[in-house]
Write a protein that holds these residues in place. Sequence first.
Motif, short mmCIF file in Angstrom:
data_model
loop_
_atom_site.label_atom_id
_atom_site.label_comp_id
_atom_site.label_asym_id
_atom_site.label_seq_id
_atom_site.Cartn_x
_atom_site.Cartn_y
_atom_site.Cartn_z
N ILE A 42 5.36 67.21 26.37
CA ILE A 42 4.49 67.46 25.22
C ILE A 42 3.04 67.59 25.68
CG2 ILE A 42 6.01 66.37 23.52
CD1 ILE A 42 4.10 63.94 23.57
N ASP A 43 2.33 68.50 25.06
CA ASP A 43 0.93 68.77 25.35
C ASP A 43 0.09 68.09 24.27
OD1 ASP A 43 -1.61 69.77 25.79
OD2 ASP A 43 -1.06 71.88 25.54
N GLU A 44 -0.33 66.86 24.55
CA GLU A 44 -1.05 66.08 23.55
C GLU A 44 -2.38 66.73 23.18
OE1 GLU A 44 -1.47 61.98 24.46
OE2 GLU A 44 0.67 61.67 24.87
N ILE A 45 -3.09 67.23 24.17
CA ILE A 45 -4.37 67.89 23.89
C ILE A 45 -4.15 69.13 23.04
CG2 ILE A 45 -6.34 69.07 24.93
CD1 ILE A 45 -6.09 67.16 27.30
N ARG A 49 -5.44 69.99 19.16
CA ARG A 49 -6.15 71.22 18.81
C ARG A 49 -5.44 71.93 17.67
NH1 ARG A 49 -7.31 75.46 21.97
NH2 ARG A 49 -9.36 75.60 21.02
N VAL A 50 -4.11 71.87 17.65
CA VAL A 50 -3.36 72.45 16.52
C VAL A 50 -3.79 71.78 15.22
CG1 VAL A 50 -1.09 72.65 15.46
CG2 VAL A 50 -1.37 73.20 17.87
N MET A 63 2.27 69.20 7.28
CA MET A 63 3.47 68.41 7.49
C MET A 63 3.86 68.33 8.96
SD MET A 63 7.30 68.87 5.87
CE MET A 63 8.20 69.53 7.28
N PHE A 64 4.41 67.17 9.34
CA PHE A 64 4.94 66.96 10.69
C PHE A 64 5.95 65.83 10.60
CE2 PHE A 64 5.02 64.40 14.51
CZ PHE A 64 5.35 65.34 15.46
N PRO A 65 7.05 65.90 11.36
CA PRO A 65 7.55 67.06 12.08
C PRO A 65 8.60 67.79 11.25
CG PRO A 65 8.75 65.11 12.79
CD PRO A 65 7.83 64.67 11.68
N ARG A 79 7.69 61.59 19.39
CA ARG A 79 7.45 61.74 17.95
C ARG A 79 6.40 60.73 17.48
NH1 ARG A 79 12.04 62.98 13.55
NH2 ARG A 79 10.95 62.40 11.65
N SER A 80 6.51 59.50 17.95
CA SER A 80 5.55 58.46 17.56
C SER A 80 4.15 58.78 18.06
CB SER A 80 6.00 57.09 18.11
OG SER A 80 7.23 56.70 17.52
N ARG A 81 4.05 59.26 19.29
CA ARG A 81 2.74 59.57 19.85
C ARG A 81 2.08 60.74 19.12
NH1 ARG A 81 -2.06 58.75 20.85
NH2 ARG A 81 -3.05 60.02 22.47
N LEU A 82 2.86 61.77 18.81
CA LEU A 82 2.30 62.91 18.09
C LEU A 82 1.89 62.51 16.68
CD1 LEU A 82 4.89 65.57 19.29
CD2 LEU A 82 2.47 65.49 19.93
N LEU A 83 2.65 61.65 16.06
CA LEU A 83 2.29 61.17 14.72
C LEU A 83 1.00 60.36 14.78
CD1 LEU A 83 3.09 61.02 11.77
CD2 LEU A 83 4.47 59.00 12.30
N GLU A 84 0.85 59.59 15.83
CA GLU A 84 -0.38 58.82 16.01
C GLU A 84 -1.59 59.74 16.11
OE1 GLU A 84 -2.14 55.37 19.05
OE2 GLU A 84 -0.45 56.62 19.67
N ILE A 85 -1.45 60.85 16.84
CA ILE A 85 -2.53 61.82 16.97
C ILE A 85 -2.87 62.43 15.61
CG2 ILE A 85 -3.17 64.06 17.96
CD1 ILE A 85 -1.47 63.27 20.43
N LEU A 86 -1.82 62.83 14.88
CA LEU A 86 -2.04 63.43 13.56
C LEU A 86 -2.73 62.47 12.61
CD1 LEU A 86 -1.59 65.48 11.27
CD2 LEU A 86 0.72 64.53 11.01
N LEU A 87 -2.20 61.26 12.48
CA LEU A 87 -2.75 60.32 11.50
C LEU A 87 -4.14 59.83 11.92
CD1 LEU A 87 0.45 58.25 10.62
CD2 LEU A 87 -0.58 60.18 9.39
N GLY A 88 -4.42 59.87 13.21
CA GLY A 88 -5.75 59.53 13.67
C GLY A 88 -6.80 60.51 13.19
N ARG A 89 -6.36 61.75 12.92
CA ARG A 89 -7.28 62.77 12.44
C ARG A 89 -7.31 62.86 10.92
NH1 ARG A 89 -7.14 63.85 17.58
NH2 ARG A 89 -8.50 65.46 18.46
#
Length: 328
Positions: A42-45, A49-50, A63-65, A79-89
């Motif tokens: 997974i490309d966290e950066i 940006r998405v 919506m995700f995912p 999934r948890s890490r990507l959700l953390e990035i989303l909710l952080g924003r």
Amino acid sequence: MTIDAGPKTSTEVQEGVSGDAAALVTGVSPVLEVPFTEEGEIDEIGFARVVDHVISTGVSSMMFPGFASEFYKLTEGERSRLLEILLGRTGPRKDVAAIVAVQDHATVLAAKRARQAVDAGADLINLLPPYLLTPSRRAIVEHVVAVLEAVAPTPVVLQYAPSETGTSLDAGIIAGLAAAHPNLRLVKVESSPPGRLIGELAALDPPLASIEGYAGVQLPDAWRRGAVGTQPGCSFTEIYVRIWSLLESGDVAAGEDLHRRLLPYISYWMLDTELIIAAEKRISYRRGLFASDFCRGPAHQLDAEELRRIEVFLEEFSDLLPDLSPRH
């Protein structure tokens, strides 16, 4: 990249700011894609940006995912890490709602995941009912009820995608669920065609709001029948935002004309879920949003003609799709 698109102006969004997250699900509500590196990690950066780019288009929810996120190819940790990035924003913002999807087949797991998502900061839950091995309608209803009760009063979007899942529900069953559970606030209608169910839900007393999915193939018809929004992928969100804006502003002819220009592309890509995932990821990559268009296998491999048509698409809509490379 500009992240804050400025204040929203619609009545629905202003209501959302005052505390009703479901009112933020209006207009275009993209499903976020997940970029991978060439090695398949997974490309966290890239994902950050998405999220930032989608917010910058002026939408009030995402919506995700979902299927567009390739949720079925993610580990629990990813999934948890990507959700953390989303909710952080989205967490610090009152003008953008994060809809977190739950697709677990086991009822106990779905209820647990939904509750955990709410505790982590999800504004709404999107629930895909179970579909493996043809569960009974009663079992499906019990599953939906368990999740609704687990997260109440957090609003829930019920995803109805019979083509992908084979699950069959009707307006009467959905109306009964909403009457008993007020946090069932919206239905994502992805039946083919979606218009009849959207109209039936809009005619209920009280009405039950719908959003149209399936890449917006039937967007104008869904809008005419009362859909409050559309939920496509996110690689060309700007086009959907423009179509919706034209329809809502009363310039219906221009909105339908822009949709007619888009339709040959999305109707082809939606012939197969893995095809549209690959096409959208290629579009985002070509726009400079992230560094690789890699899809985890099994995946659709775009052939030479499909790649050429993506270039034609990018040229045709270049006025609406700016370069997103970091240097810009």
